[in-house]
Design an enzyme around this catalytic site. Structure first.
Site, short mmCIF file in Angstrom:
data_model
loop_
_atom_site.label_atom_id
_atom_site.label_comp_id
_atom_site.label_asym_id
_atom_site.label_seq_id
_atom_site.Cartn_x
_atom_site.Cartn_y
_atom_site.Cartn_z
N LYS A 1 -7.11 -10.69 -24.77
CA LYS A 1 -7.66 -12.02 -24.54
C LYS A 1 -7.68 -12.89 -25.80
O LYS A 1 -7.92 -14.09 -25.72
CB LYS A 1 -9.06 -11.93 -23.96
N GLU B 1 -6.44 -11.93 7.77
CA GLU B 1 -6.60 -10.60 8.36
C GLU B 1 -5.38 -9.71 8.12
O GLU B 1 -5.52 -8.51 7.87
CB GLU B 1 -6.87 -10.73 9.86
N HIS C 1 15.43 -5.00 3.49
CA HIS C 1 15.78 -6.29 2.88
C HIS C 1 15.96 -7.30 4.00
O HIS C 1 16.85 -7.16 4.84
CB HIS C 1 17.07 -6.18 2.07
N HIS D 1 16.34 -16.89 -0.94
CA HIS D 1 17.17 -15.77 -0.50
C HIS D 1 16.45 -14.92 0.56
O HIS D 1 16.85 -14.91 1.72
CB HIS D 1 17.54 -14.92 -1.72
N GLU E 1 -18.62 -12.76 -19.21
CA GLU E 1 -19.70 -12.34 -20.11
C GLU E 1 -20.01 -13.44 -21.12
O GLU E 1 -19.15 -13.84 -21.90
CB GLU E 1 -19.28 -11.06 -20.84
N CYS F 1 23.08 -4.31 -1.33
CA CYS F 1 21.70 -4.11 -1.80
C CYS F 1 21.49 -2.72 -2.38
O CYS F 1 20.39 -2.42 -2.88
CB CYS F 1 20.71 -4.29 -0.65
#
Length: 553
Positions: free
Chosen positions: A486, A187, A162, A237, A319, A144
């Site tokens: 957008k 929570e 990990h 994984h 909007e 890793c």
């Protein structure tokens, strides 16, 4: 293997000064090899005395202790998983601190202090453990390693974990096409850095590879694409989790695993973990992961109210669609414009406002280079009042031009938060909106707010403080300007991928803007244009279905 020279453990100095660290860490007493992600080898240098100091030994012992604990939790069984922690020293900047890393392919619950690797901040192997007799394998730094170094480099982390915990593996299988894990109104979300109970916790999911090091680029891309995340899931994984310290990383790891376990159990109960109420998802027999269909619907081809079965999500513009344009243009924008100077003066030295200033500086620099009207230089090292004055001038110009940019939306959201907290602002929605939201929610259709109005914070503030009360319980998520422009098709492709639907036509997009409707349609979404008082005119023969009330949908 080039062995480090051994010497008795020296007594560590009472306090490591910056000069001491840099004089001793990099003194060329002996040489060690640096293993790059591409396999090349380079030599590095450090001090044997420092490598055997109490700070390094304590960090090694801590990793061994944590691995034993995580083994009992099922996170590092079968030699899988790994931990890395930086050697903390207040006199050394975090990016320059040494890195201690657990080895690869060993029984994690039996590791000892001397089994650990020590790396330089850039990844040089400064200390490697001695080989043990059969049946132990030759020592090998964690597979890793390259991924850990990315988290250190890109997030200035103090520790990375990990885990191969079963929860982190199974949760990526609930929807094999999803590129994110989402959960809200739990929570334990509060235990994740930068998140609260009402927030959508979003964890990116990357695809697994045959070799761990091959995940490095995908992990880096996910870290860049999700600036708020402190974890990345790897499908089938496990998960990578980082924090400012080992305590932060451990705490968040525990919260993530709890939330993954909760999502799996809610899924088994037929409940939707990604919505505020966690209502029923009603999965038909033989169609795993295809939420919001009743058994009768699967046979008849429609939901109980006649909506096409493909419509699983409704994405709403704000909007001019849920909220009058006049409220945004005549109330919210003037409030932000008139309050920006006072807000910056009162909060200038906070980390949140400094982050806002950093984003604005970058945007203004880009505007100046592109000749944008209204952009004025922001002093880099001037008086605070001069900097604030320049920021105010730029913000006023951005608001006047109605620009849809992240830096402006983020600052506006923080200003509006103060306004809503002080009851100086109250959100406004059209009269038909609450009833429609409640009906769609009862039908199991996810409702998501889209991204032209402002930041996710601003959207939550508006819908959490409306003239009809708190409407957030009917909403499943929020998109902001980080998704993209957008009026561009690729933004709606990103929305589709983020929602994890099988086909873009499963999403209905409701907007008042023709160009947005055209872009969404090009991406394959269903589209309805909202006709509301104060909205602009539409082109003749625009070809879209229109509605004057959400109750018609």
């Amino acid at each position: 293997m080039i062995e480090a020279r051994r010497c008795p453990h020296p007594a560590a100095p009472n306090s490591h000064t910056y000069a001491y660290i840099y004089t001793n860490i990099y003194r060329p007493i002996y040489r060690k090899k640096k293993i790059h992600t591409n396999g090349a080898v380079e030599m590095g240098t450090t001090s044997q005395a420092y490598l055997e100091s109490s700070r390094v030994r304590e960090t090694k012992a801590l990793i061994a202790e944590l691995c034993r604990h995580f083994y009992n939790l099922g996170w590092v069984s079968g030699t899988g998983g790994s931990i890395t922690i930086k050697v903390h020293d207040d006199s050394v900047p975090k990016p320059e601190q040494l890195v201690v890393m657990s080895p690869s392919g060993v029984q994690k619950e039996r590791m000892m202090e001397d089994d650990m690797y020590v790396l330089s901040p850039s990844g040089s192997v400064l200390y490697e453990p001695l080989a043990k007799p059969w049946p132990y394998k030759p020592p090998k730094c964690s597979d890793c390693g390259p991924l850990f170094m990315k988290a250190y480099e890109m997030r200035n982390a103090g520790a990375v974990i990990h885990s191969h915990g079963m929860e982190s593996c199974l949760v990526t299988m609930l929807n094999p096409s999803a590129k994110e894990f989402r959960i809200t109104h739990m929570e334990m979300i509060k235990g994740i850095q930068g998140h609260g109970y009402y927030d959508d916790l979003v964890v990116p999911i990357i695809e697994n590879t045959a070799h761990e090091r091959e995940l490095t680029d995908s992990l880096a891309e996910a870290i860049k694409a999700y600036p708020k995340t402190t974890a990345v899931l790897v499908r089938n994984h496990g998960i990578y989790i980082w924090g400012d310290s080992w305590i932060s990383a451990k705490t968040q790891a525990e919260c993530y695993h709890y939330l993954f376990d909760a999502a799996i159990k809610l899924h088994q109960l037929g409940l939707d973990w990604s919505t505020p109420s966690h209502g029923p998802i009603q999965i038909p027999n033989g169609v795993p992961g295809n939420h919001h269909y009743t058994k009768n619907s699967a046979k008849s081809g429609t939901l109980s109210n006649g909506i096409e079965p493909s419509r699983r999500c409704i994405v709403l513009d704000i909007e001019g669609t849920t909220t009058p344009i006049s409220f945004v243009s005549d109330v919210l924008f003037p409030y932000a414009r008139d309050s920006v100077g006072k807000h910056l003066e009162l909060t200038y030295d906070t980390a949140e406002t400094q982050d806002d200033v950093k984003l604005l500086r970058a945007q203004v620099q880009e505007d100046l280079e592109n000749g944008v009207v209204g952009a004025v230089p922001i002093p880099s090292n001037g008086e605070k009042q001069d900097i604030i004055a320049a920021l105010v001038a730029n913000v006023e110009a951005m608001i006047k031009a109605d620009r849809k940019i992240t830096s402006l939306k983020q600052l506006q959201g923080h200003i509006w938060r103060t306004g809503f907290q002080r009851k100086e602002l109250e959100g406004v929605v059209f009269d038909d909106v609450p009833a429609a939201l409640e009906r769609w929610h009862a039908l199991g259709v996810k409702v998501i707010l889209s991204f032209n109005f402002g930041s996710r914070l601003a959207q939550r503030l508006l819908f959490g403080n409306t003239n009809y009360g708190d409407l957030r319980k009917y909403l499943s998520g929020f998109f902001d300007t980080t998704v993209g422009n957008k009026k561009e098709m690729k933004s709606y492709i990103e929305i589709t991928e983020s929602l994890g639907v099988d086909n873009p036509s499963e999403i209905l997009f409701v907007t008042d803007i023709y160009q947005e409707a055209t872009a969404a349609k090009a991406a394959g979404l269903q589209v309805i244009i909202s006709i509301r008082p104060g909205n602009g005119p539409l082109p003749e023969n625009h070809g879209f279905r229109t509605t004057k009330s959400f109750l018609e949908i």
